[in-house]
Design a protein around this motif. Structure first.
Motif, PDB file in Angstrom:
ATOM      1  N   PHE A  84      31.805  25.228  34.094  1.00 26.69           N
ATOM      2  CA  PHE A  84      31.935  23.875  33.553  1.00 26.69           C
ATOM      3  C   PHE A  84      31.230  23.772  32.192  1.00 26.69           C
ATOM      4  CE2 PHE A  84      30.543  19.348  33.476  1.00 26.69           C
ATOM      5  CZ  PHE A  84      31.799  18.769  33.438  1.00 26.69           C
ATOM      6  N   ASP A  85      30.042  24.354  32.104  1.00 26.65           N
ATOM      7  CA  ASP A  85      29.310  24.337  30.832  1.00 26.65           C
ATOM      8  C   ASP A  85      29.938  25.283  29.818  1.00 26.65           C
ATOM      9  OD1 ASP A  85      27.468  22.498  31.797  1.00 26.65           O
ATOM     10  OD2 ASP A  85      26.186  24.052  32.652  1.00 26.65           O
ATOM     11  N   ALA A  86      30.446  26.410  30.314  1.00 20.79           N
ATOM     12  CA  ALA A  86      31.033  27.405  29.410  1.00 20.79           C
ATOM     13  C   ALA A  86      32.233  26.823  28.665  1.00 20.79           C
ATOM     14  CB  ALA A  86      31.439  28.639  30.199  1.00 20.79           C
ATOM     15  N   VAL A  87      33.105  26.113  29.386  1.00 24.50           N
ATOM     16  CA  VAL A  87      34.298  25.579  28.714  1.00 24.50           C
ATOM     17  C   VAL A  87      33.952  24.455  27.727  1.00 24.50           C
ATOM     18  CG1 VAL A  87      35.944  26.224  30.518  1.00 24.50           C
ATOM     19  CG2 VAL A  87      34.832  24.001  30.630  1.00 24.50           C
ATOM     20  N   LYS A  88      32.787  23.856  27.891  1.00 27.15           N
ATOM     21  CA  LYS A  88      32.368  22.815  26.947  1.00 27.15           C
ATOM     22  C   LYS A  88      32.042  23.402  25.570  1.00 27.15           C
ATOM     23  CE  LYS A  88      29.906  19.672  29.982  1.00 27.15           C
ATOM     24  NZ  LYS A  88      28.542  19.325  30.351  1.00 27.15           N
TER      25      LYS A  88
ATOM     26  N   LEU B 135      22.068  34.093  21.050  1.00 22.73           N
ATOM     27  CA  LEU B 135      22.372  34.646  22.371  1.00 22.73           C
ATOM     28  C   LEU B 135      21.643  33.782  23.405  1.00 22.73           C
ATOM     29  CD1 LEU B 135      21.676  38.441  21.602  1.00 22.73           C
ATOM     30  CD2 LEU B 135      23.827  37.226  21.320  1.00 22.73           C
ATOM     31  N   TYR B 136      22.378  33.228  24.329  1.00 22.59           N
ATOM     32  CA  TYR B 136      21.767  32.349  25.345  1.00 22.59           C
ATOM     33  C   TYR B 136      21.980  32.945  26.734  1.00 22.59           C
ATOM     34  CZ  TYR B 136      22.083  28.871  21.567  1.00 22.59           C
ATOM     35  OH  TYR B 136      21.986  28.206  20.370  1.00 22.59           O
ATOM     36  N   ASP B 137      20.880  33.126  27.448  1.00 22.40           N
ATOM     37  CA  ASP B 137      20.963  33.667  28.804  1.00 22.40           C
ATOM     38  C   ASP B 137      20.811  32.518  29.802  1.00 22.40           C
ATOM     39  OD1 ASP B 137      20.915  35.168  31.072  1.00 22.40           O
ATOM     40  OD2 ASP B 137      18.983  36.123  30.679  1.00 22.40           O
ATOM     41  N   GLU B 138      21.899  32.172  30.456  1.00 26.39           N
ATOM     42  CA  GLU B 138      21.914  31.085  31.452  1.00 26.39           C
ATOM     43  C   GLU B 138      21.164  29.845  30.944  1.00 26.39           C
ATOM     44  OE1 GLU B 138      23.515  31.356  34.253  1.00 26.39           O
ATOM     45  OE2 GLU B 138      23.561  33.449  34.880  1.00 26.39           O
ATOM     46  N   PRO B 139      21.583  29.280  29.816  1.00 28.72           N
ATOM     47  CA  PRO B 139      20.790  28.174  29.234  1.00 28.72           C
ATOM     48  C   PRO B 139      20.783  26.901  30.065  1.00 28.72           C
ATOM     49  CG  PRO B 139      22.851  28.419  28.055  1.00 28.72           C
ATOM     50  CD  PRO B 139      22.789  29.550  29.022  1.00 28.72           C
ATOM     51  N   THR B 140      21.780  26.750  30.950  1.00 26.73           N
ATOM     52  CA  THR B 140      21.841  25.490  31.710  1.00 26.73           C
ATOM     53  C   THR B 140      21.557  25.667  33.198  1.00 26.73           C
ATOM     54  OG1 THR B 140      24.216  25.779  32.018  1.00 26.73           O
ATOM     55  CG2 THR B 140      23.526  24.456  30.124  1.00 26.73           C
ATOM     56  N   SER B 141      21.198  26.893  33.589  1.00 22.03           N
ATOM     57  CA  SER B 141      20.987  27.086  35.034  1.00 22.03           C
ATOM     58  C   SER B 141      19.741  26.323  35.495  1.00 22.03           C
ATOM     59  CB  SER B 141      20.851  28.568  35.373  1.00 22.03           C
ATOM     60  OG  SER B 141      19.633  29.043  34.925  1.00 22.03           O
ATOM     61  N   GLY B 142      19.855  25.711  36.629  1.00 27.59           N
ATOM     62  CA  GLY B 142      18.730  24.964  37.196  1.00 27.59           C
ATOM     63  C   GLY B 142      18.506  23.599  36.569  1.00 27.59           C
ATOM     64  N   LEU B 143      19.406  23.190  35.679  1.00 30.93           N
ATOM     65  CA  LEU B 143      19.222  21.880  35.031  1.00 30.93           C
ATOM     66  C   LEU B 143      20.153  20.843  35.656  1.00 30.93           C
ATOM     67  CD1 LEU B 143      19.056  22.761  31.227  1.00 30.93           C
ATOM     68  CD2 LEU B 143      17.184  22.552  32.852  1.00 30.93           C
ATOM     69  N   ASP B 144      19.715  19.579  35.622  1.00 34.62           N
ATOM     70  CA  ASP B 144      20.593  18.509  36.113  1.00 34.62           C
ATOM     71  C   ASP B 144      21.718  18.326  35.094  1.00 34.62           C
ATOM     72  OD1 ASP B 144      19.908  16.107  34.218  1.00 34.62           O
ATOM     73  OD2 ASP B 144      17.996  17.046  34.729  1.00 34.62           O
ATOM     74  N   PRO B 145      22.825  17.662  35.476  1.00 38.13           N
ATOM     75  CA  PRO B 145      23.987  17.559  34.591  1.00 38.13           C
ATOM     76  C   PRO B 145      23.670  16.941  33.232  1.00 38.13           C
ATOM     77  CG  PRO B 145      24.566  16.855  36.801  1.00 38.13           C
ATOM     78  CD  PRO B 145      23.094  17.085  36.813  1.00 38.13           C
ATOM     79  N   VAL B 146      22.765  15.972  33.200  1.00 39.94           N
ATOM     80  CA  VAL B 146      22.452  15.308  31.916  1.00 39.94           C
ATOM     81  C   VAL B 146      21.752  16.288  30.976  1.00 39.94           C
ATOM     82  CG1 VAL B 146      21.158  13.434  30.834  1.00 39.94           C
ATOM     83  CG2 VAL B 146      22.288  13.059  33.040  1.00 39.94           C
ATOM     84  N   ASN B 147      20.740  16.978  31.520  1.00 36.24           N
ATOM     85  CA  ASN B 147      20.016  17.961  30.702  1.00 36.24           C
ATOM     86  C   ASN B 147      20.920  19.121  30.305  1.00 36.24           C
ATOM     87  OD1 ASN B 147      17.260  17.520  29.937  1.00 36.24           O
ATOM     88  ND2 ASN B 147      16.825  17.286  32.124  1.00 36.24           N
ATOM     89  N   ALA B 148      21.773  19.550  31.240  1.00 32.74           N
ATOM     90  CA  ALA B 148      22.700  20.650  30.946  1.00 32.74           C
ATOM     91  C   ALA B 148      23.637  20.241  29.809  1.00 32.74           C
ATOM     92  CB  ALA B 148      23.486  21.016  32.200  1.00 32.74           C
ATOM     93  N   ASP B 149      24.099  19.000  29.856  1.00 31.59           N
ATOM     94  CA  ASP B 149      24.999  18.500  28.814  1.00 31.59           C
ATOM     95  C   ASP B 149      24.275  18.440  27.465  1.00 31.59           C
ATOM     96  OD1 ASP B 149      27.599  17.406  28.159  1.00 31.59           O
ATOM     97  OD2 ASP B 149      26.497  15.551  27.724  1.00 31.59           O
ATOM     98  N   ASN B 150      23.015  18.005  27.491  1.00 29.87           N
ATOM     99  CA  ASN B 150      22.234  17.951  26.242  1.00 29.87           C
ATOM    100  C   ASN B 150      22.042  19.344  25.643  1.00 29.87           C
ATOM    101  OD1 ASN B 150      21.950  15.206  26.324  1.00 29.87           O
ATOM    102  ND2 ASN B 150      20.021  15.250  27.453  1.00 29.87           N
ATOM    103  N   ILE B 151      21.803  20.325  26.522  1.00 29.62           N
ATOM    104  CA  ILE B 151      21.625  21.703  26.018  1.00 29.62           C
ATOM    105  C   ILE B 151      22.952  22.195  25.418  1.00 29.62           C
ATOM    106  CG2 ILE B 151      21.226  24.108  26.742  1.00 29.62           C
ATOM    107  CD1 ILE B 151      18.615  22.601  26.622  1.00 29.62           C
ATOM    108  N   CYS B 152      24.073  21.864  26.068  1.00 31.97           N
ATOM    109  CA  CYS B 152      25.382  22.268  25.533  1.00 31.97           C
ATOM    110  C   CYS B 152      25.598  21.654  24.145  1.00 31.97           C
ATOM    111  CB  CYS B 152      26.499  21.823  26.472  1.00 31.97           C
ATOM    112  SG  CYS B 152      26.539  22.776  27.992  1.00 31.97           S
ATOM    113  N   LYS B 153      25.223  20.383  24.015  1.00 27.31           N
ATOM    114  CA  LYS B 153      25.378  19.706  22.706  1.00 27.31           C
ATOM    115  C   LYS B 153      24.514  20.397  21.648  1.00 27.31           C
ATOM    116  CE  LYS B 153      26.670  15.158  24.373  1.00 27.31           C
ATOM    117  NZ  LYS B 153      26.089  13.993  25.045  1.00 27.31           N
TER     118      LYS B 153
END
Lengths: 249, 254
Positions: free
Chosen positions: A199-203, A161-179
């Motif tokens: 954008f992150d959700a659809v990834k 369960l992830y609560d806003e895992p990419t909020s407040g992150l730059d696109p590179v870090n957000a992408d790494n968290i998605c991966k």
């Protein structure tokens, strides 16, 4: 695995969730979308039994958790691994101590073995170099990664369960968290991610639920989301279109 | 706040206090956390308690010397300072300083842990937040406040001595003889019981306020303020009640 049956929840006399019903199977990859205060995090807390609904039932593997005591909820909670918004690392402990917290609490592992396990977990999330840092010395992305490593040390979960895992992150870090989220779900383990970043959700997700005004306004796959005509969803999708247009330019 | 909410809050407070006490008797024991809290509450408050107590003793001695010299009773300064400090002012002054430093710290730390989902994380990991967070703080306050009060009393008496001897020009021997005269069981017992109760009240109220924090930075400010205000009020009320009970139990006539 998870069933919400006519769940209602209010906070300070404001009704956050109004008669919510849905079910989630093991291995599903779900994103809850919606604006701030729409009850996305509340749903995660209800699944973990951290708060109780005003009415309705929440079944985890067929068991109603709404009437379970704190001690009885322990087994239910062990089925999940939750990563709170911004990580929720213990401020007073360094990265190593944070990740080792549950190992020390529940196992009788010798110190060398704990250290090895901590290093292995930090390697999994690619932050081994931060082992001796304090939480305030970590970047936002590292915070989330350490939190994921700590949750992996606690349990072998059926679902993340992830609560806003990419909020407040730059696109590179957000992408790494998605991966990382996708990597951890490779062996059939599902996850629920709550986010307002479509954008992150659809990834990462295959199924999308959109919360608005305390109700699930959409429950469908990527195509259903992208072709939804509901105005509130359209506003959310504009972020996606903007990103797409930028790519085309 | 309506009556229903007040009763509900009081009920939650009593429950937390009882669970906090029971946590000290049941496994698992968080010895390391207790030591850490004792260090923060005890060693960390040492200097400020000594400083405040020293000046309280000096001010008290100054006031009494001025008044008693008019009556030609300056030689009683040590005795009155001793009784006042040991039985009443020492425990209350130490408790108030402890509230300002440690109580507010407990409330804000726990409040910030609640807002940062750290308390939820403990629950998710199957760790009882009361045992892990409240019991060590209650134990540390329960043990450290009496020790600090004792040190504070000594500092106050020293402050009183300085004024009596170097400002009021009294004999140091007479001052200490008068102080020694009041160091009887009744007085020492009366002054020693209070800090244990005060320590319990400060820690339980502060932990309760901290754990019931809601609503971001403003909520944190509000819970910290409420913790300090409620602790101060309870210290003053409890001091009166304890004084009444102790005077009765120890056979003092009023």
């Amino acid at each position: 695995m998870i069933v919400f049956d006519a769940v209602r929840f209010s906070y300070n006399s404001r009704e956050i969730l109004k008669d919510i019903s849905f079910s989630v199977g093991a291995g599903e990859r779900i994103a809850f979308l919606g604006g701030s205060g729409e009850g996305k995090t509340t749903i995660l807390k209800l699944i973990m039994g951290l708060i109780r609904p005003d009415s309705g039932r929440i079944l985890i593997d067929g068991e109603d958790i709404t009437c379970k005591t704190e001690a009885q909820l322990r087994d239910t909670r062990m089925k999940f691994s939750i990563v709170f918004q911004e990580g929720a690392l213990f401020d007073s402990l360094n990265v190593k101590e944070n990740v080792a917290f549950c190992l020390r609490e529940y196992t009788k592992m010798p110190e060398e073995q704990i250290e090895e396990k901590v290093k292995e977990l930090l390697r999994t999330v690619d932050v081994e170099r931060a082992i001796d840092l304090m939480p305030e010395e970590l970047s936002g992305g590292m915070h989330r990664r350490v939190a994921i490593a700590r949750s992996l040390a606690a349990t072998d979960p059926k679902m993340f369960l992830y609560d806003e895992p990419t909020s407040g992150l730059d696109p590179v870090n957000a992408d790494n968290i998605c991966k990382l989220i996708l990597d951890l779900s490779r062996n059939g383990k599902g996850f629920i991610i709550v986010t307002h970043k479509v954008f992150d959700a659809v990834k990462v997700a295959d199924r999308f639920m959109f919360l608005y005004d305390g109700r699930v306004r959409l429950d469908g796959n990527r195509e259903d989301l992208l072709h939804a005509t509901i105005p509130e969803i359209q506003i959310f999708l504009s972020e996606l279109r903007y990103t797409q247009e930028e790519k085309n330019v | 706040m309506n009556a229903k909410a007040l009763i509900s809050d009081l009920q939650d407070y009593y429950l937390l206090s009882i669970q906090g006490i029971l946590g000290a008797l049941q496994r698992p024991f968080y010895g390391k956390d207790v030591i850490e809290q004792m260090d923060y509450a005890g060693a960390g408050s040492f200097f400020i308690i000594v400083l405040v107590s020293l000046f309280v003793g000096m001010a008290l001695s100054l006031q009494l010397a001025a008044e008693l010299s008019v009556l030609g009773l300056k030689m009683y300064t040590g005795k009155v300072v001793g009784i006042s400090i040991i039985r009443e002012i020492g425990p209350v002054a130490a408790a108030l300083v402890f509230t300002g430093r440690v109580g507010s710290g407990m409330a804000s730390e726990l409040g910030s842990m609640v807002l940062g989902h750290q308390v939820d994380t403990l629950r998710v990991f199957g760790v009882d937040p009361v045992k892990k967070l409240v019991t060590p703080r209650m134990l540390s306050a329960f043990l450290m406040l009496p020790a600090l009060t004792l040190i504070g009393d000594a500092a106050s008496l020293l402050g009183g001595y300085y004024i009596a001897v170097f400002v009021s020009h009294q004999s140091g021997y007479v001052y200490w003889s008068s102080v020694r005269e009041v160091l009887i069981f009744e007085n020492v017992f009366s002054g020693s019981v209070k800090p244990f109760i005060f320590g319990f009240l400060i820690s339980s109220i502060s932990c309760y306020m901290g754990l019931s924090t809601k609503g971001g930075a403003i909520g944190l400010r509000s819970s910290t303020t409420r913790a300090v205000v409620a602790s101060i009020i309870m210290i003053i009320v409890a001091d009166f009640l304890l004084t009444r009970i102790l005077l009765y139990v120890l056979g003092f006539s009023v």
